[in-house]
Design a protein around this motif. Structure first.
Motif, PDB file in Angstrom:
ATOM      1  N   THR A 167       0.510   3.985 -85.529  1.00  0.00           N
ATOM      2  CA  THR A 167       0.760   4.182 -86.891  1.00  0.00           C
ATOM      3  C   THR A 167      -0.530   4.660 -87.746  1.00  0.00           C
ATOM      4  N   SER A 168      -1.466   5.243 -87.074  1.00  0.00           N
ATOM      5  CA  SER A 168      -2.760   5.562 -87.646  1.00  0.00           C
ATOM      6  C   SER A 168      -2.678   7.084 -87.946  1.00  0.00           C
ATOM      7  N   VAL A 169      -3.224   7.511 -89.103  1.00  0.00           N
ATOM      8  CA  VAL A 169      -3.417   8.740 -89.616  1.00  0.00           C
ATOM      9  C   VAL A 169      -4.175   9.554 -88.764  1.00  0.00           C
ATOM     10  N   VAL A 170      -5.505   8.908 -88.440  1.00  0.00           N
ATOM     11  CA  VAL A 170      -6.360   9.471 -87.622  1.00  0.00           C
ATOM     12  C   VAL A 170      -6.081   9.775 -86.139  1.00  0.00           C
ATOM     13  N   ASP A 171      -5.353   8.873 -85.519  1.00  0.00           N
ATOM     14  CA  ASP A 171      -4.623   8.785 -84.300  1.00  0.00           C
ATOM     15  C   ASP A 171      -3.685  10.136 -84.231  1.00  0.00           C
ATOM     16  N   PHE A 172      -2.975  10.329 -85.341  1.00  0.00           N
ATOM     17  CA  PHE A 172      -2.002  11.521 -85.267  1.00  0.00           C
ATOM     18  C   PHE A 172      -3.165  12.938 -85.290  1.00  0.00           C
ATOM     19  N   MET A 173      -4.149  12.712 -86.171  1.00  0.00           N
ATOM     20  CA  MET A 173      -4.970  14.053 -86.246  1.00  0.00           C
ATOM     21  C   MET A 173      -5.742  14.442 -84.949  1.00  0.00           C
ATOM     22  N   ASN A 174      -5.977  13.225 -84.332  1.00  0.00           N
ATOM     23  CA  ASN A 174      -6.566  13.231 -82.857  1.00  0.00           C
ATOM     24  C   ASN A 174      -5.392  13.840 -81.719  1.00  0.00           C
ATOM     25  N   ILE A 175      -4.034  13.493 -81.904  1.00  0.00           N
ATOM     26  CA  ILE A 175      -3.294  14.006 -80.949  1.00  0.00           C
ATOM     27  C   ILE A 175      -3.135  15.501 -81.322  1.00  0.00           C
ATOM     28  N   GLN A 176      -3.044  15.726 -82.451  1.00  0.00           N
ATOM     29  CA  GLN A 176      -2.899  17.323 -82.738  1.00  0.00           C
ATOM     30  C   GLN A 176      -4.070  18.071 -82.273  1.00  0.00           C
ATOM     31  N   ARG A 177      -5.293  17.607 -82.471  1.00  0.00           N
ATOM     32  CA  ARG A 177      -6.429  18.465 -81.685  1.00  0.00           C
ATOM     33  C   ARG A 177      -6.325  18.414 -80.353  1.00  0.00           C
ATOM     34  N   GLU A 178      -6.007  17.240 -79.697  1.00  0.00           N
ATOM     35  CA  GLU A 178      -5.962  17.365 -78.103  1.00  0.00           C
ATOM     36  C   GLU A 178      -4.882  18.035 -77.342  1.00  0.00           C
ATOM     37  N   THR A 179      -3.629  17.986 -78.217  1.00  0.00           N
ATOM     38  CA  THR A 179      -2.627  18.851 -77.591  1.00  0.00           C
ATOM     39  C   THR A 179      -2.445  20.486 -78.070  1.00  0.00           C
ATOM     40  N   GLY A 180      -3.368  20.486 -79.149  1.00  0.00           N
ATOM     41  CA  GLY A 180      -3.498  21.996 -79.821  1.00  0.00           C
ATOM     42  C   GLY A 180      -2.124  22.506 -80.476  1.00  0.00           C
ATOM     43  N   THR A 181      -1.148  21.508 -80.628  1.00  0.00           N
ATOM     44  CA  THR A 181       0.048  21.560 -81.243  1.00  0.00           C
ATOM     45  C   THR A 181       0.146  21.068 -82.665  1.00  0.00           C
ATOM     46  N   TRP A 182       0.255  21.703 -83.878  1.00  0.00           N
ATOM     47  CA  TRP A 182       0.682  20.888 -84.883  1.00  0.00           C
ATOM     48  C   TRP A 182       1.838  20.165 -84.825  1.00  0.00           C
ATOM     49  N   LEU A 183       1.779  19.144 -85.505  1.00  0.00           N
ATOM     50  CA  LEU A 183       3.228  18.259 -85.662  1.00  0.00           C
ATOM     51  C   LEU A 183       4.286  18.927 -86.146  1.00  0.00           C
ATOM     52  N   MET A 184       4.300  19.945 -86.962  1.00  0.00           N
ATOM     53  CA  MET A 184       5.233  20.442 -87.643  1.00  0.00           C
ATOM     54  C   MET A 184       6.073  21.503 -86.609  1.00  0.00           C
ATOM     55  N   PHE A 185       5.433  21.757 -85.446  1.00  0.00           N
ATOM     56  CA  PHE A 185       5.982  22.588 -84.510  1.00  0.00           C
ATOM     57  C   PHE A 185       6.469  21.563 -83.168  1.00  0.00           C
ATOM     58  N   ALA A 186       5.849  20.506 -83.082  1.00  0.00           N
ATOM     59  CA  ALA A 186       6.123  19.347 -82.043  1.00  0.00           C
ATOM     60  C   ALA A 186       7.548  18.686 -82.703  1.00  0.00           C
ATOM     61  N   ASN A 187       7.560  18.368 -83.897  1.00  0.00           N
ATOM     62  CA  ASN A 187       8.785  17.797 -84.333  1.00  0.00           C
ATOM     63  C   ASN A 187       9.205  18.556 -85.447  1.00  0.00           C
ATOM     64  N   PRO A 188       9.952  19.612 -85.497  1.00  0.00           N
ATOM     65  CA  PRO A 188      10.172  20.417 -86.789  1.00  0.00           C
ATOM     66  C   PRO A 188      10.904  19.598 -87.633  1.00  0.00           C
ATOM     67  N   PHE A 189      12.064  18.985 -87.112  1.00  0.00           N
ATOM     68  CA  PHE A 189      13.070  18.300 -88.050  1.00  0.00           C
ATOM     69  C   PHE A 189      12.152  17.249 -88.635  1.00  0.00           C
ATOM     70  N   ALA A 190      11.255  16.813 -88.362  1.00  0.00           N
ATOM     71  CA  ALA A 190      10.423  15.697 -89.331  1.00  0.00           C
ATOM     72  C   ALA A 190       9.865  16.374 -90.189  1.00  0.00           C
ATOM     73  N   PHE A 191       9.238  17.518 -90.204  1.00  0.00           N
ATOM     74  CA  PHE A 191       8.515  18.427 -90.869  1.00  0.00           C
ATOM     75  C   PHE A 191       9.259  18.848 -91.995  1.00  0.00           C
TER      76      PHE A 191
END
Lengths: 309, 183
Positions: A167-191
């Motif tokens: 539930t940490s915004v920084v963690d989400f940013m780190n995850i996106q940097r590590e996996t190289g995929t933006w979350l808008m593509f990883a979970n498009p329905f959420a976006f």
């Protein structure tokens, strides 16, 4: 001691950035609206002139102590959410990057869901004290609309929380940097659900039912002039910027430098603005019904997607 | 330093510049003149490029446009709206009716000269004034704001007794607790 001083300076730099960018966006939106109406429109710095004029009004009457709370709560909401949201990615390449990550902590996303509804509640108290019937109607409409768009918005966030167990915004940013995929593509329905909720959050047409100028005489702010209006206008601009940054952080991988930040937030901001220019206004119950229709369904899909995959 | 005469003057100059470039208009549509406001604000003449913008309520407004004749009944409301506005505030009389009564000069229930009831900063004459004339009048208003001469609010407070007496003459049993500038 020095550490606290530096932190304070960094927080002030963040606030100045948010104020300048937010107010400029307001002016640019007025310009774009003008061009869409086939007008010339005001200059992009018109909002700064307006703010300065409101600040230099010589009289400003108030309606009692609670009236001040409306403006104060809005200010607190915008500044606190700006301080919680990391404006730039902490591990970015620019030399000023560490300036703009202020007070984020584990679990700040849950705190943000709470604090973002705090301003309208304070506004409800302030507007009630003014005794203007338009203000009361505006507040009622605003809270109804909030009940509408909060559901798809929270569903989108819960879907992200389930997938990545944080539930940490920084963690989400780190995850996106590590996996190289933006979350808008990883979970498009959420976006999609979050963007549909965003239309209501920014209160442009067709969801400008709170301030409806011709109908309600600007609603909750109708009794506020001069310095009160300056406070509301500037904290509204800062809050707009903070919300855009939150969207960029969560779904578009955050920004590594200020140029990318401005580009991403501006592109995102154009969704509600351009949709608003070509839309008329919904009634309150239509707006709520709209939010509880497709956006909520897509939010549900996002949660299912998060649980199943 | 702030109370120094010269620095006060500089601050005042900047403030007046901002006031002249950000004028929020409360169009009090009393008469037929209100029909000229729409083309002034929309795409053909576009007053927003000069910094004019519609204000929704009197509290937020800087200038009140009195667009046309005022009946005895509406004067009460206009005065109330004017007193609700936050100073510095300006009044623009719009059309011949606010100057000499226009075509209603001998009517039993319209006022002839607006200046006796409210301090008017700029008159725009004509019946009707075209949008070009309206924009010329508003530009004149901008000019006098910039020069610091648009002090209608102070004039109103200084001569409050005289204005109230005139207002009472046309509406004898109205203002019980005047002057009430807070509403």
């Amino acid at each position: 001691m020095e550490y606290i001083l530096i932190k304070t300076l960094e927080a002030m730099a963040t606030f100045v950035l948010a104020f300048i960018v937010g107010m400029t966006y307001g002016g640019v939106v007025r310009k774009i609206t003008g061009r869409a109406h086939n007008r010339l429109g005001p200059p992009w710095y018109q909002n700064f002139i307006d703010a300065f004029k409101l600040l230099s009004k010589t009289r400003g009457i108030h309606h009692g102590a609670m009236h001040f709370l409306g403006a104060a709560f809005l200010m607190v909401t915008s500044v606190v959410s700006l301080m919680i949201i990391p404006v730039l990615a902490p591990g970015g390449d620019a030399w000023y990057n560490s300036w703009f990550t202020n007070m984020n902590f584990n679990g700040d996303l849950i705190f943000l869901i709470y604090i973002m509804t705090f301003g309208p509640l304070g506004m409800a108290m302030g507007a009630g004290q003014t005794g203007n019937p338009n203000s009361s109607i505006g507040v009622t409409r605003g809270l109804s609309q909030m009940v509408g768009f909060e559901i798809p918005w929270v569903m989108a966030l819960v879907a992200l929380m389930i997938t990545y167990k944080t539930t940490s915004v920084v963690d989400f940013m780190n995850i996106q940097r590590e996996t190289g995929t933006w979350l808008m593509f990883a979970n498009p329905f959420a976006f999609i659900a979050a963007v549909l909720a965003m239309l209501g959050m920014f209160r442009y047409s067709p969801f400008d039912i709170v301030g409806a100028p011709t109908e309600l005489a600007s609603g909750p702010v109708s009794e506020n002039g001069g310095k009160f209006l300056f406070t509301m206008m500037s904290s509204g601009s800062v809050f707009t910027f903070a919300k855009l940054v939150l969207y960029v952080d969560l779904f578009m991988g955050g920004a590594n430098n200020l140029v990318m930040l401005v580009v991403k937030t501006f592109l995102l901001y154009m969704i509600p603005v351009l949709y608003g220019i070509v839309s008329p206004r919904y009634r309150t119950e239509q707006a709520v019904r709209w939010f509880w229709g497709w956006p909520t369904f897509i939010g549900l899909l996002a949660i299912l997607y998060a649980v199943i995959f | 330093m702030y109370n120094d005469k010269n620095s006060k003057k500089i601050v005042e100059t900047i403030q007046n510049w901002a006031r002249s470039h950000s004028v929020w208009v409360l169009a009090y549509g009393t008469g037929c003149g209100a029909i000229e406001i729409a083309p002034t604000m929309t795409s053909r003449y576009d007053a927003e490029r000069l910094g004019f913008r519609g204000a929704a309520t009197p509290r937020q407004a800087d200038v009140m446009l009195i667009t046309g004749y005022l009946t005895v009944k509406t004067v009460k409301r206009v005065v109330r709206v004017y007193e609700q506005m936050q100073s510095p505030k300006y009044v623009v009389g719009f059309g011949s009716c606010t100057i000499n009564g226009g075509m209603y000069y001998d009517s039993y229930n319209t006022i002839n000269l607006l200046d006796r009831y409210l301090p008017v900063d700029v008159y725009i004459n004509g019946c009707m004034p075209r949008p070009e004339a309206v924009i010329a009048g508003l530009a004149k208003l901008q000019q006098i704001i910039r020069e610091g001469k648009a002090n209608g609010a102070e004039k109103y407070l200084e001569n409050l007794e005289w204005y109230k007496e005139n207002q009472r003459k046309i509406a004898p049993n109205w203002i019980a607790k005047a002057p009430d500038l807070n509403w």
